[in-house]
Design an enzyme around this catalytic site. Structure first.
Site, PDB file in Angstrom:
ATOM      1  N   GLY A 159     -74.319  82.421  -1.350  1.00 47.29           N
ATOM      2  CA  GLY A 159     -73.849  81.643  -0.232  1.00 47.29           C
ATOM      3  C   GLY A 159     -74.595  80.323  -0.015  1.00 47.29           C
TER       4      GLY A 159
ATOM      5  N   GLU B 248     -68.250  80.351 -38.792  1.00 48.93           N
ATOM      6  CA  GLU B 248     -68.093  80.012 -40.208  1.00 48.93           C
ATOM      7  C   GLU B 248     -67.728  81.241 -41.039  1.00 48.93           C
ATOM      8  OE1 GLU B 248     -71.672  77.474 -38.773  1.00 48.93           O
ATOM      9  OE2 GLU B 248     -70.651  79.337 -38.211  1.00 48.93           O
TER      10      GLU B 248
ATOM     11  N   SER C  17     -63.699  85.006   6.131  1.00 54.86           N
ATOM     12  CA  SER C  17     -63.568  84.058   5.024  1.00 54.86           C
ATOM     13  C   SER C  17     -62.393  84.370   4.101  1.00 54.86           C
ATOM     14  CB  SER C  17     -64.859  84.035   4.196  1.00 54.86           C
ATOM     15  OG  SER C  17     -65.113  85.317   3.634  1.00 54.86           O
TER      16      SER C  17
ATOM     17  N   ARG D 245     -65.212  82.653 -13.929  1.00 58.38           N
ATOM     18  CA  ARG D 245     -66.123  83.755 -14.206  1.00 58.38           C
ATOM     19  C   ARG D 245     -66.056  84.154 -15.674  1.00 58.38           C
ATOM     20  NH1 ARG D 245     -64.771  87.828  -9.090  1.00 58.38           N
ATOM     21  NH2 ARG D 245     -65.773  86.556  -7.452  1.00 58.38           N
TER      22      ARG D 245
END
Length: 360
Positions: free
Chosen positions: A294, A55, A171, A187
């Site tokens: 994990g 505002e 991975s 993120r």
């Protein structure tokens, strides 16, 4: 002002509010649009660090044109003196004639008091416009104020058969670059990124936002009952530059972690109590947390009913039963023992599928 115009201007205010997500904790991310004679004369959103408020920014932009105008504010204007004067008072002083809000602020310091300041000053106040959309946007803030814990989003990047790494632990990378860029955007709109000790050891992640031109980084949070973390890893090396909080149990060895914020919680049987962990993070001011694994941490959060949303990135490959699962053992005896989620949206992102689920 027509109902259609009210909805249009409030939708803009909500869009502006999203710019504050992940940037303004412990304050809410609020948007404000000031309109006079069907023309926008001021707009603003909560600024980085939580102030100035939306505002104030919009009123400064509007100047004298705010007199007699309508202010569209996504959350009830504050009524208390904190580090800044109350926004309700600023709206009164500016001569605004009408204020439209989506939802009231459940913070006990406000909770209807902002509206109670505006009406005796002769300002018309209307509430409830696009309330569902505003509540979804404010889910983290509302959760912290009403239940004492932040909203938690569980992110899973996995194969078609729900695996996050091969049996050998490889991975990088299951999903494509487009999905990884989307994770950086996730993120950026959360206050903190949370991982477990196993992920910290296996991946040595930095957990920062990269490639998006973001200056303010989320807090990096690692849950480790005994703090069995590499003291020469990426997180430790950057703890002086980007905030690092370590959630640990009573028996942890805290030596060598002076650059990090240490938060002790109960750890029965050597495992962090997830409910106590989120309560402690809420007490510290966080409103939105992105958990990136994990599998053991994901399972503990799901067992405790603490995952408010699940965002999956699914790649078109299979890794087999000997690969590492996205979620560890949950010890379920019946389907009724786990929470149900409903699909909120999905989209193709590069070669992968992104899907968002909210608790039913």
């Amino acid at each position: 002002m027509t109902a259609e115009a009210d909805r249009r201007f409030m939708a803009l205010a909500l869009s502006l509010a999203t710019r504050g997500l992940g940037q303004v904790w412990p304050n809410p991310a609020v948007g404000c649009v000031i309109v006079r004679e069907d023309r926008i004369v001021g707009r603003g959103w909560t600024q980085r660090g939580g102030r100035p408020h939306a505002e104030t920014v919009a009123l400064d932009q509007a100047g004298a044109a705010a007199r007699g105008a309508t202010a569209y504010v996504t959350l009830e204007p504050c009524s208390h003196h904190g580090q800044t004067p109350p926004c309700a008072g600023a709206l009164i002083a500016a001569g605004v004639s009408r204020v439209v809000t989506c939802i009231t602020d459940p913070d006990p310091r406000v909770s209807g008091r902002g509206i109670a300041m505006l009406r005796p000053a002769g300002i018309t106040v209307e509430t409830g416009l696009l309330a569902t959309e505003a509540s979804a946007l404010q889910k983290g803030f509302l959760s912290r104020v009403t239940s004492g814990r932040p909203m938690l989003t569980l992110k899973l990047a996995m194969s078609l058969d729900g695996r996050i790494a091969t049996a050998s632990g490889e991975s990088r990378w299951i999903t494509g670059p487009e999905a990884r860029r989307a994770v950086h955007a996730l993120r950026a709109c959360h206050d903190a990124v949370l991982i477990g000790a196993g992920t910290a050891r296996a991946d040595d992640p930095s957990l920062t936002v990269r490639g998006l031109g973001i200056a303010r980084q989320p807090v990096r949070v690692v849950a480790s009952a005994r703090l069995g973390l590499p003291r020469d890893g990426a997180l430790a090396r950057t703890a002086h530059e980007v905030p690092l909080w370590l959630i640990h149990g009573p028996d942890a060895d805290v030596a060598g972690w002076s650059a990090a914020r240490l938060i002790e919680v109960p750890a029965p049987e050597g495992r962090i109590d997830p409910t106590a962990m989120l309560a402690a993070l809420g007490q510290a001011g966080l409103t939105r947390i992105l958990c990136e694994g994990g599998g053991q941490l994901a399972a503990s959060l799901l067992r405790a009913g603490l995952a408010d949303e699940i965002i999956g990135f699914t790649a078109g490959l299979m890794l087999g039963a000997d690969a590492r699962p996205a979620v560890g053992p949950m010890g379920l005896g019946a389907l009724a023992d786990t929470a149900r989620y409903r699909l909120a949206d999905s989209s193709v992102i590069g070669p992968d599928l992104m899907h968002r689920w909210v608790r039913a």
